[in-house]
Design an enzyme around this catalytic site. Sequence first.
Site, PDB file in Angstrom:
ATOM      1  N   MET A   1       0.833  -1.184   0.000  1.00  0.00           N
ATOM      2  CA  MET A   1       0.000   0.000   0.000  1.00  0.00           C
ATOM      3  C   MET A   1       0.867   1.232   0.000  1.00  0.00           C
ATOM      4  SD  MET A   1      -2.637  -1.334   2.708  1.00  0.00           S
ATOM      5  CE  MET A   1      -1.600  -2.743   2.973  1.00  0.00           C
TER       6      MET A   1
ATOM      7  N   ASP B   1       4.320  -5.280   3.762  1.00  0.00           N
ATOM      8  CA  ASP B   1       3.716  -4.429   2.739  1.00  0.00           C
ATOM      9  C   ASP B   1       4.822  -3.756   1.938  1.00  0.00           C
ATOM     10  OD1 ASP B   1       2.130  -2.793   1.219  1.00  0.00           O
ATOM     11  OD2 ASP B   1       1.738  -1.350   2.825  1.00  0.00           O
ATOM     12  N   ILE B   2       5.530  -4.560   1.171  1.00  0.00           N
ATOM     13  CA  ILE B   2       6.604  -4.058   0.324  1.00  0.00           C
ATOM     14  C   ILE B   2       6.098  -4.042  -1.118  1.00  0.00           C
ATOM     15  CG2 ILE B   2       8.918  -4.525  -0.568  1.00  0.00           C
ATOM     16  CD1 ILE B   2       9.650  -5.639   2.158  1.00  0.00           C
ATOM     17  N   GLU B   3       6.124  -2.857  -1.724  1.00  0.00           N
ATOM     18  CA  GLU B   3       5.535  -2.684  -3.053  1.00  0.00           C
ATOM     19  C   GLU B   3       6.508  -2.028  -4.022  1.00  0.00           C
ATOM     20  OE1 GLU B   3       1.515  -1.040  -2.984  1.00  0.00           O
ATOM     21  OE2 GLU B   3       1.565  -1.201  -0.798  1.00  0.00           O
ATOM     22  N   ASN B   4       6.151  -2.128  -5.309  1.00  0.00           N
ATOM     23  CA  ASN B   4       6.887  -1.459  -6.377  1.00  0.00           C
ATOM     24  C   ASN B   4       8.324  -1.966  -6.514  1.00  0.00           C
ATOM     25  OD1 ASN B   4       7.024   0.404  -8.523  1.00  0.00           O
ATOM     26  ND2 ASN B   4       7.977   1.946  -7.199  1.00  0.00           N
TER      27      ASN B   4
END
Length: 545
Positions: free
Chosen positions: A1, A145-148
């Site tokens: 997120m 929550d690790i994104e991109n």
Amino acid sequence: MRSKRHLRKCIVVLAAIGLMWSGANVNRHEVKAETGEASGVFNMSYLFAGGPSTYTAQVDRSGETLDVVSPSYLVLNADGSLKIDDSLQTSFITAMHQEGKRVVPFLSNEFDSAIGAKAIDNNDALVTQLAAAVSTYNLDGVQIDIENVDSAYRDKFTDLVKKLRERLPSSKEVSVAVAANPTGSTKGWVSIFDYKSLAAVSDYLMVMTYDESYPGDPTPGPVASMSFVEKSIQYAVSQAPAGKIVLGVPFYGRYWNGNEADNGAGIPTKMVPTLVSRYGGTVRYDTASQSPVATFTIKDTDTPTTLNGKRLPAGSYTVWYENEQSLKAKLQLVSKYKLKGTGSWSLNQESPDTWNYFHLWADGFYFTDMQTHWAQKEVLAAANLGWMLGVATNRFAPEAKLTRAEAATIIVRALGLDKEKASSAAFLDVSVTHWASQAIGIAKQHGLMQGISDNVFAPDQTITREEMSMLLTRALKLSSPGIAAASKFTDVPAGSWSTEAIAAMSSKGLVDGFADGTFRPGAPLTRAEMAALLSRAQALFAAAK
């Protein structure tokens, strides 16, 4: 997120088998409702908007809906190591535990791909730091929550989650926030999430079924159209067990005002009705996406509005957001796909009335007449146990009176006797085709209920408070504490046939009188009151089986 520090994180029961009235007749039919476990489905929400001083109040507004709260305590340093955010307060963690809620903070790379990659590359060190934080602060687990991060890290990311699961005690949660993937894409950063492998090494996947439109998006559109959300869930359950999938729902919207810098900027759902009213705007419901759309115009001379510390400039605004209608539609997917439950981004952005219906709809009981009723908690408990359902799929009728047939059915279900077979109810007014014939027969066979005469049961006759006291005393095998125990009720004489039953029920805390000191033994029992009795007696029913 994605966070505000980058992109995304913007600021029934007529009887236990379920009965339905058919016109003016007294024909009952089952009203089916898909449910989760006996205590209802799982619900969690994130804490980000506002600040730590308001966190307790934010959670309290949700009542008893939430099982887990996930604050933004865990962030990553530039080298990928763990940093504890200043917002962490041990007093809040203690307060949540006292309320029976778990605190599982989310670990964020703030959508920074380089930082996320470093954290994944050095996962052994990160896992050690996370485990220490859980122990030091008495946390109930961690959500990753690790994104991109590039999809080349797919296996390494799964390995990080696996190592954390192995390191933490089984009583501590390890969950993963995963990007929505409605098309099943194998390209781009969303494909770093191997749903199948991640589900195998975590407690659940929180599917972020929102941000269909995003910050910087030049084209106004929904945050989470029904098509986007449902296709994302369909992909998720094709890859992982439905019982490990959590549906993400947004408590925010996005606005466009002709200023390129504001394209897709976030706005709390709770602000939209105020802006529409203040600036004489309109709202339409887009049926294709099942999303509300607000439009309004701010003039230079109008009363200013500040959002996230910034004054909204003059201009014509289009806002795609969520309201009761759109959120209810999404929540129904939990039952449809038998999901674990819901996750929401984020507290303090929702409309105040959200919690009137959220738990009902998430659990699969769409009772519009229970949204603000005092017995909502008790009704949900009884419905989730399968002891009581609704008079229709959308109505509970809490103030309607309970009948003898309904009471027999409820008690038989609560005692787990409903799988038995009764040869016949043996009453002239209860035919073999009567909806409650089996339950009445079973209740008679077990000595729980008799007729009003040898061959008349009167199934549609209302049951009274004293009659239910007698029935529950038999069902729960309660012993009387003595006639004197009932003397506190001014209208229950010592010689009454129900005195000892009322005394037994009162001594167990199952029934109480009214403010004027009466019990009103001859008063009819409502369905809401029956649900409350079942809630209080749940442990006793388990012991009586």
